[in-house]
Design an enzyme around this catalytic site. Sequence first.
Site, PDB file in Angstrom:
ATOM      1  N   TYR A  47      44.144  27.039  36.090  1.00 15.58           N
ATOM      2  CA  TYR A  47      44.646  27.867  37.191  1.00 15.58           C
ATOM      3  C   TYR A  47      46.073  27.481  37.606  1.00 15.58           C
ATOM      4  CZ  TYR A  47      39.655  29.010  37.873  1.00 15.58           C
ATOM      5  OH  TYR A  47      38.349  29.391  37.698  1.00 15.58           O
ATOM      6  N   HIS A 105      35.282  24.318  31.038  1.00 18.89           N
ATOM      7  CA  HIS A 105      35.605  25.650  31.559  1.00 18.89           C
ATOM      8  C   HIS A 105      35.053  26.775  30.676  1.00 18.89           C
ATOM      9  CE1 HIS A 105      38.917  27.816  34.062  1.00 18.89           C
ATOM     10  NE2 HIS A 105      37.898  28.623  33.862  1.00 18.89           N
TER      11      HIS A 105
HETATM   12  N1  NAP Z   1      34.542  29.432  35.286  1.00 21.39           N
HETATM   13  C1  NAP Z   1      35.191  30.530  34.976  1.00 21.39           C
HETATM   14  O1  NAP Z   1      35.397  30.852  33.798  1.00 21.39           O
HETATM   15  C2  NAP Z   1      35.669  31.414  36.079  1.00 21.39           C
HETATM   16  C3  NAP Z   1      36.113  32.708  35.776  1.00 21.39           C
HETATM   17  C4  NAP Z   1      36.549  33.519  36.824  1.00 21.39           C
HETATM   18  C5  NAP Z   1      36.539  33.039  38.128  1.00 21.39           C
HETATM   19  N2  NAP Z   1      36.135  31.763  38.401  1.00 21.39           N
HETATM   20  C6  NAP Z   1      36.141  31.225  39.784  1.00 21.39           C
HETATM   21  O2  NAP Z   1      35.469  32.130  40.630  1.00 21.39           O
HETATM   22  C7  NAP Z   1      36.321  32.511  41.708  1.00 21.39           C
HETATM   23  C8  NAP Z   1      35.992  33.885  42.202  1.00 21.39           C
HETATM   24  O3  NAP Z   1      36.173  34.865  41.209  1.00 21.39           O
HETATM   25  P1  NAP Z   1      37.341  35.953  41.291  1.00 21.39           P
HETATM   26  O4  NAP Z   1      38.448  35.419  42.101  1.00 21.39           O
HETATM   27  O5  NAP Z   1      37.680  36.364  39.911  1.00 21.39           O
HETATM   28  O6  NAP Z   1      36.652  37.220  41.970  1.00 21.39           O
HETATM   29  P2  NAP Z   1      35.837  37.501  43.346  1.00 21.39           P
HETATM   30  O7  NAP Z   1      35.712  36.279  44.155  1.00 21.39           O
HETATM   31  O8  NAP Z   1      34.617  38.242  42.965  1.00 21.39           O
HETATM   32  O9  NAP Z   1      36.788  38.560  44.079  1.00 21.39           O
HETATM   33  C9  NAP Z   1      38.031  38.197  44.603  1.00 21.39           C
HETATM   34  C10 NAP Z   1      38.657  39.442  45.195  1.00 21.39           C
HETATM   35  O10 NAP Z   1      37.865  39.895  46.304  1.00 21.39           O
HETATM   36  C11 NAP Z   1      38.693  40.023  47.454  1.00 21.39           C
HETATM   37  N3  NAP Z   1      37.900  39.641  48.625  1.00 21.39           N
HETATM   38  C12 NAP Z   1      37.490  38.406  48.986  1.00 21.39           C
HETATM   39  N4  NAP Z   1      36.755  38.446  50.112  1.00 21.39           N
HETATM   40  C13 NAP Z   1      36.699  39.728  50.489  1.00 21.39           C
HETATM   41  C14 NAP Z   1      36.104  40.392  51.583  1.00 21.39           C
HETATM   42  N5  NAP Z   1      35.389  39.729  52.495  1.00 21.39           N
HETATM   43  N6  NAP Z   1      36.260  41.738  51.686  1.00 21.39           N
HETATM   44  C15 NAP Z   1      36.980  42.416  50.752  1.00 21.39           C
HETATM   45  N7  NAP Z   1      37.554  41.852  49.687  1.00 21.39           N
HETATM   46  C16 NAP Z   1      37.426  40.514  49.559  1.00 21.39           C
HETATM   47  C17 NAP Z   1      39.863  39.097  47.231  1.00 21.39           C
HETATM   48  O11 NAP Z   1      40.971  39.556  47.962  1.00 21.39           O
HETATM   49  P3  NAP Z   1      42.141  38.586  48.545  1.00 21.39           P
HETATM   50  O12 NAP Z   1      42.337  37.460  47.594  1.00 21.39           O
HETATM   51  O13 NAP Z   1      43.296  39.492  48.652  1.00 21.39           O
HETATM   52  O14 NAP Z   1      41.699  38.068  49.867  1.00 21.39           O
HETATM   53  C18 NAP Z   1      40.062  39.219  45.729  1.00 21.39           C
HETATM   54  O15 NAP Z   1      40.818  40.346  45.414  1.00 21.39           O
HETATM   55  C19 NAP Z   1      37.719  32.345  41.096  1.00 21.39           C
HETATM   56  O16 NAP Z   1      38.730  32.358  42.073  1.00 21.39           O
HETATM   57  C20 NAP Z   1      37.549  31.052  40.359  1.00 21.39           C
HETATM   58  O17 NAP Z   1      37.611  29.946  41.255  1.00 21.39           O
HETATM   59  C21 NAP Z   1      35.674  30.962  37.395  1.00 21.39           C
END
Ligand code: NAP
Length: 273
Positions: A47, A105
């Site tokens: 990241y 990862h």
């Molecule tokens: N291990 C892996 O391979 C892997 C892969 C992908 C992700 N991850 C981890 O999982 C985390 C979460 O996944 P993600 O970031 O891809 O997607 P997510 O958490 O499903 O969605 C994030 C999105 O939702 C929005 N959001 C957050 N809270 C909200 C709410 N209460 N109402 C409306 N919209 C909202 C955020 O907006 P804003 O940011 O504008 O607030 C952002 O655009 C990542 O950040 C990472 O740490 C791990």
Amino acid sequence: MEHLQTQGISLPRLGLGTFRMQGDACRGAVESALGLGYRHIDTAEMYGNEDPIGVALAASGVARKDLHVTTKVWNENLAPDAIRRSFDASLKKLRLDQVDLYLVHWPSKKMNLPAMFETLMQLKEEGRTRAIGVANFNIALLKTVVEEIKAPIACNQIEYHVMLDQTKVKTYLASKSIPLVAYCPLAQGRAASDETLLAIGKKHDASAAQVALKWLLDQDGVAAIPKASRAESQKANLDALKVTLDDTDRKAIAALPKDQRFVSPGFAPAWDV
Ligand SMILES: NC(=O)c1ccc[n+]([C@@H]2O[C@H](COP(=O)([O-])OP(=O)(O)OC[C@H]3O[C@@H](n4cnc5c(N)ncnc54)[C@H](OP(=O)(O)O)[C@@H]3O)[C@@H](O)[C@H]2O)c1
């Protein structure tokens, strides 16, 4: 905040995801989350934000024992010496002596599982990570890790949300008492505008995103790490824990199409996780 007990660590069930947050914006978002009461931060060497997260953790004044920090080694660095280099760099950027959870990862076709876990176990025995785990491992890989290598993994972090069925891997993990950490728990934000979830939310004076999170957190052995850069969303996601869903809501969510996978890196085959 409820915790999941796994391999000697106590994992807060709701954490802050930090993918695609960088620099000062990331530092500010983590500071805000810690101020609101988040105690679980999810990052990764890939990241490119361990440094601003380290600054935010150091400035927060939150006692180290009350914080849970997960970071991950990228799948190009899974040879033993590369893991060590990655780990040292992560710890330095995070300004910590120890992380709580160190994850692989993504699996790699080139990885040597026994050698990889031997190194991860050494890091654990040296006290530099409190626990080890995996992300994006399918059932076949999990079986090798858990049943043959007998590595004490504390979680499998995989994509899981209202639009994606993960029953098979979840059932396997539950049979081994291994938590499932749901990434993309908001389907990368798409859950916030889903009509079914909006209608359920209206009934409970909650948002669609809160409904999506609570659906996950009502499931045994599941934690979730929504990413939210704005303080209002961070607070709303914490408040999702207060929402009460009923059987009718769960039935409506169960009926949503569950074949929507949003993360699948081009370099890896379909891992079916
Ligand atoms: N291990 C892996 O391979 C892997 C892969 C992908 C992700 N991850 C981890 O999982 C985390 C979460 O996944 P993600 O970031 O891809 O997607 P997510 O958490 O499903 O969605 C994030 C999105 O939702 C929005 N959001 C957050 N809270 C909200 C709410 N209460 N109402 C409306 N919209 C909202 C955020 O907006 P804003 O940011 O504008 O607030 C952002 O655009 C990542 O950040 C990472 O740490 C791990």
